[in-house]
Enzyme design. Structure first.
Site, PDB file in Angstrom:
ATOM      1  N   PHE A  11      59.463  40.658  30.425  1.00  0.00           N
ATOM      2  CA  PHE A  11      59.651  40.516  32.173  1.00  0.00           C
ATOM      3  C   PHE A  11      58.183  39.525  32.723  1.00  0.00           C
ATOM      4  O   PHE A  11      56.963  39.579  32.929  1.00  0.00           O
ATOM      5  CB  PHE A  11      58.615  41.934  31.506  1.00  0.00           C
ATOM      6  CG  PHE A  11      59.528  42.796  33.753  1.00  0.00           C
ATOM      7  CD1 PHE A  11      60.493  42.363  34.651  1.00  0.00           C
ATOM      8  CD2 PHE A  11      57.686  42.561  34.342  1.00  0.00           C
ATOM      9  CE1 PHE A  11      60.351  43.007  35.585  1.00  0.00           C
ATOM     10  CE2 PHE A  11      58.395  43.720  36.154  1.00  0.00           C
ATOM     11  CZ  PHE A  11      59.263  43.330  36.386  1.00  0.00           C
ATOM     12  N   GLU A 149      72.045  28.821  27.001  1.00  0.00           N
ATOM     13  CA  GLU A 149      73.081  27.815  27.885  1.00  0.00           C
ATOM     14  C   GLU A 149      71.068  27.517  27.986  1.00  0.00           C
ATOM     15  O   GLU A 149      71.154  25.939  28.391  1.00  0.00           O
ATOM     16  CB  GLU A 149      74.388  28.351  28.651  1.00  0.00           C
ATOM     17  CG  GLU A 149      74.383  26.913  29.997  1.00  0.00           C
ATOM     18  CD  GLU A 149      74.932  25.250  29.276  1.00  0.00           C
ATOM     19  OE1 GLU A 149      75.412  26.245  28.511  1.00  0.00           O
ATOM     20  OE2 GLU A 149      73.973  24.403  28.822  1.00  0.00           O
ATOM     21  N   GLY A 206      55.717  27.259  36.982  1.00  0.00           N
ATOM     22  CA  GLY A 206      55.857  27.998  36.560  1.00  0.00           C
ATOM     23  C   GLY A 206      57.019  27.408  35.734  1.00  0.00           C
ATOM     24  O   GLY A 206      58.212  27.649  34.781  1.00  0.00           O
ATOM     25  N   GLU A 209      55.307  25.672  29.732  1.00  0.00           N
ATOM     26  CA  GLU A 209      55.345  26.342  28.461  1.00  0.00           C
ATOM     27  C   GLU A 209      54.199  27.205  28.966  1.00  0.00           C
ATOM     28  O   GLU A 209      53.050  26.742  29.072  1.00  0.00           O
ATOM     29  CB  GLU A 209      54.963  26.790  27.227  1.00  0.00           C
ATOM     30  CG  GLU A 209      56.771  25.453  26.455  1.00  0.00           C
ATOM     31  CD  GLU A 209      58.062  26.087  27.219  1.00  0.00           C
ATOM     32  OE1 GLU A 209      58.595  26.948  26.529  1.00  0.00           O
ATOM     33  OE2 GLU A 209      58.944  25.488  27.994  1.00  0.00           O
ATOM     34  N   LYS A 224      65.057  21.210  21.891  1.00  0.00           N
ATOM     35  CA  LYS A 224      66.201  20.778  22.664  1.00  0.00           C
ATOM     36  C   LYS A 224      67.623  19.682  21.903  1.00  0.00           C
ATOM     37  O   LYS A 224      68.167  20.026  21.614  1.00  0.00           O
ATOM     38  CB  LYS A 224      65.510  20.359  24.224  1.00  0.00           C
ATOM     39  CG  LYS A 224      64.350  21.707  25.190  1.00  0.00           C
ATOM     40  CD  LYS A 224      64.988  21.258  25.967  1.00  0.00           C
ATOM     41  CE  LYS A 224      64.371  21.878  27.085  1.00  0.00           C
ATOM     42  NZ  LYS A 224      63.118  21.532  27.970  1.00  0.00           N
ATOM     43  N   GLY A 321      62.569  26.466  35.314  1.00  0.00           N
ATOM     44  CA  GLY A 321      62.149  27.062  36.304  1.00  0.00           C
ATOM     45  C   GLY A 321      63.058  28.783  36.361  1.00  0.00           C
ATOM     46  O   GLY A 321      63.831  29.156  35.494  1.00  0.00           O
TER      47      GLY A 321
END
Ligand code: HSE
Length: 338
Positions: A11, A149, A206, A209, A224, A321
């Site tokens: 959250f 994704e 934001g 990491e 990635k 983001g």
């Protein structure tokens, strides 16, 4: 109307963005797609678990920082695994912290969800970079799907473009700017900010990491690249085995000197097929302003696929983001439930 129940793990920024997107797109989902989404459960390692089988109040959640102001009847004495097993849900959205060394605890969460016959959607790079084959196999064996994704270029459909469309045209090489934080820092340094100022700003916005060394030392880009190698080339590489150099040694002076010669520092991740298997690297590269990748600014990302039939294809879009990553979760959600 098809009712889809969602359980969430995490959250934080992206979790809030996801709930906000569900609210904003509710009418579209109902009227155009015949889909109604409810979030029945959320577990966060900091706040515990809340659960309402008919759906938690989304508007209240989107403005809440934690669970403490929630209706006490929502509280459940469940840990994450118990929530996955016990909560009424069709889909688990996994948003716990990324760990590119072990993938845990997200790998365990994904396994439990798939074994419980629940679809999994995650933007967490750990489980996908390290255990995609195993998770995909578990999904298949249990008649569910896994969506990821958001692990590369947030909601910009870099993975779907490659795996759904370009794969059949024969991709031989992939390279790009795959980390929003470092591209933001390098752009801000071109505008005169110091490295430290720019990193602080990226954290506030934001993009970074939880441990920003994952961004600036190139680990995030390596994760990635490992995901792209696995999903596009079918070749597993451990992120830690990828040749890697970050941007933390690049000074304001380096950036400003390069700019005078129309050159831009960019952190480039690359992977290509060779006769000896795949070769992958992550390193800062000086690009002339004529190169399309040189003009990617801020937290923007870009990926270039070299295809046998099509030549070079460049996809440019947001790479990080809260809202942008939430978009990826929504894309996966709609693909899976449709
Ligand atoms: N920290 C990552 C970035 C988030 O800056 O690109 C998205 O993966």
């Amino acid at each position: 109307m098809k009712l889809i129940k969602i359980g969430m793990i995490g959250f934080g920024n992206v979790g809030h963005g996801f709930i906000q997107a569900l609210i904003e797109k509710r009418t579209f989902f109902r009227n155009e797609l015949g889909l109604e989404f409810v979030v029945t459960a959320i577990t966060d390692i900091r706040y515990g678990t809340i659960y309402a089988p008919d759906g938690l109040p989304l508007k209240e959640l989107v403005s809440a920082k934690d669970f403490y102001g929630m209706d006490p009847s929502f509280y459940q004495d469940w840990n994450t695994i118990q929530m996955i097993r016990n909560a009424e849900s069709d889909v688990i959205i996994e948003l716990s912290f990324t760990d590119l060394k072990t993938g845990e605890p997200a790998v365990l969460h994904c396994q439990e969800a798939l074994l419980s016959g629940k679809h999994v959607i995650t933007s967490n790079k750990g489980p996908i970079a390290l255990h995609y084959s195993m998770l995909k196999g578990l999904a298949r064996d249990n008649g569910v799907k896994i969506g990821c994704e958001g692990t590369v270029m947030s909601g910009t459909p870099a993975l779907r473009l490659a795996t759904d469309s370009l794969l059949i045209t024969g991709i031989s090489e992939i390279k790009g700017i795959l980390n929003g934080t470092t591209n933001f820092i390098l752009t801000e340094m071109e505008h005169g900010s110091t490295y430290a100022e720019a990193l602080k700003e990226a954290q506030i916005l934001g993009y970074a990491e939880a441990d920003p060394s994952g961004d600036v030392e190139g680990f995030d880009t390596a994760g990635k690249i490992a995901i792209l190698s696995h999903l596009v080339f079918g070749t597993f590489i451990k992120p830690e085995d990828i040749e890697r150099e970050g941007i933390s040694d690049i000074t304001l002076d380096d950036v400003q000197k390069a700019l005078k010669d129309k050159l831009h520092w960019k952190l480039i991740g690359a992977v290509k097929k060779t006769e000896n298997g795949v070769e992958a690297s992550v390193k800062p590269v000086l690009l002339h302003e004529d190169n399309p990748l040189a003009n990617i600014k801020g937290a923007g990302n870009a990926i270039q696929y070299r295809s046998d039939l099509l030549g070079e294809i460049t996809l440019i879009g947001p790479g990080a983001g809260r809202k942008e990553t939430a978009a990826a979760l929504i894309e996966d959600l709609i693909h899976i439930v449709q």
